[in-house]
Design a protein around this motif. Structure first.
Motif, short mmCIF file in Angstrom:
data_model
loop_
_atom_site.label_atom_id
_atom_site.label_comp_id
_atom_site.label_asym_id
_atom_site.label_seq_id
_atom_site.Cartn_x
_atom_site.Cartn_y
_atom_site.Cartn_z
N UNK A 85 0.85 -1.19 0.00
CA UNK A 85 0.00 0.00 0.00
C UNK A 85 0.89 1.24 0.00
N UNK A 86 0.43 2.27 -0.71
CA UNK A 86 1.20 3.52 -0.76
C UNK A 86 0.27 4.72 -0.72
N UNK A 87 0.81 5.84 -0.30
CA UNK A 87 0.15 7.13 -0.41
C UNK A 87 1.23 8.19 -0.30
N UNK A 125 5.17 -0.75 8.14
CA UNK A 125 4.47 0.40 7.56
C UNK A 125 4.99 1.68 8.19
N UNK A 126 4.93 2.75 7.40
CA UNK A 126 5.20 4.09 7.90
C UNK A 126 4.04 4.98 7.49
N UNK A 127 3.42 5.64 8.46
CA UNK A 127 2.31 6.54 8.17
C UNK A 127 2.47 7.82 8.97
N UNK A 128 2.22 8.93 8.30
CA UNK A 128 2.34 10.23 8.94
C UNK A 128 0.99 10.71 9.41
N UNK A 129 0.88 11.06 10.69
CA UNK A 129 -0.34 11.61 11.26
C UNK A 129 -0.16 13.13 11.37
#
Length: 215
Positions: A85-87, A125-129
């Motif tokens: 998954x990407x964004x 995973x790496x996700x920015x909040x």
């Protein structure tokens, strides 16, 4: 001829004037010295904060890059490892890099592929909040063992609306097709306090070649 008493009075008056002038000059000099050291202190604080922000941003990017290079590692060609998954603000990827099960006390210091991506640290995973300005590192996202920890705090949106993650195919063209991604560009901006409610930000960027994908 001036009376001796008058001469003494005049002498005393001149001394008082001199004293007042001297005190005034001393106050000016003292003020300049205080201002100089205050400016020097602010400059040093700002420089230290800028160096800390740059170092933090670089350390965060380097850490992610090191893990990203494992994306798609699949020595047995049976694990289906790759990018899931990407964004613009996150990515999830897998690798067959450890045969130790989740929850086991063992480590992956000597990794052995086992044909699946269900082991320790194999789904990252790496996700920015943006709300909390925290860049999170997830393990086992989407499973019952999902857990996350803050990788970096005080992460700001990049200047010019540059995405945190950008993706390139084998021709170095932008792509959002998971199977075509060969390079990930990470751009990270970190903020540090610089005294007196001021802050400084520094941005660091790196291109990560996904050496295990597209072999």
């Amino acid at each position: 001829m001036m009376d001796p008493t008058d001469r003494q009075a005049a002498s005393r008056g001149f001394t008082v004037v001199e004293l007042l002038v001297a005190l005034g000059l001393a106050a000016v000099v003292f003020g300049l010295i205080v201002s100089f050291f205050a400016n020097m202190s602010r400059s040093t604080t700002t420089q230290n904060a800028a160096a800390a922000a740059q170092q933090t941003a670089r350390a965060g990017v380097d850490f992610m890059a090191q893990e990203l290079r494992l994306a798609g590692l699949d020595p047995l060609n049976s694990a289906g490892a790759g990018i899931e998954q990407i964004s613009a603000t996150g990515i999830r990827f897998t690798s067959d890099s450890c045969n130790v099960e989740i929850g086991d006390s063992g480590t992956c210091d000597n990794p052995v592929p086992d044909g699946n991506v269900n082991g320790k640290n194999e789904r990252v995973s790496y996700w920015y909040d943006a709300g909390s300005r925290v860049l999170r590192r997830y393990l086992y996202e989407g499973t019952a063992s999902q857990a996350w920890t803050p990788l970096l705090e005080q992460v700001e949106l990049n200047p010019g609306n540059v995405p945190l993650f950008m993706f390139r195919d084998g021709n170095d063209s932008p792509t959002t097709v998971l199977g075509d991604i060969r390079t990930v560009i990470i751009t990270l901006t970190v903020q540090e306090p610089a005294g007196r409610s001021k802050t400084v930000t520094r941005t660091y960027s790196s291109r990560v070649r996904l050496r295990n994908i597209g072999l």
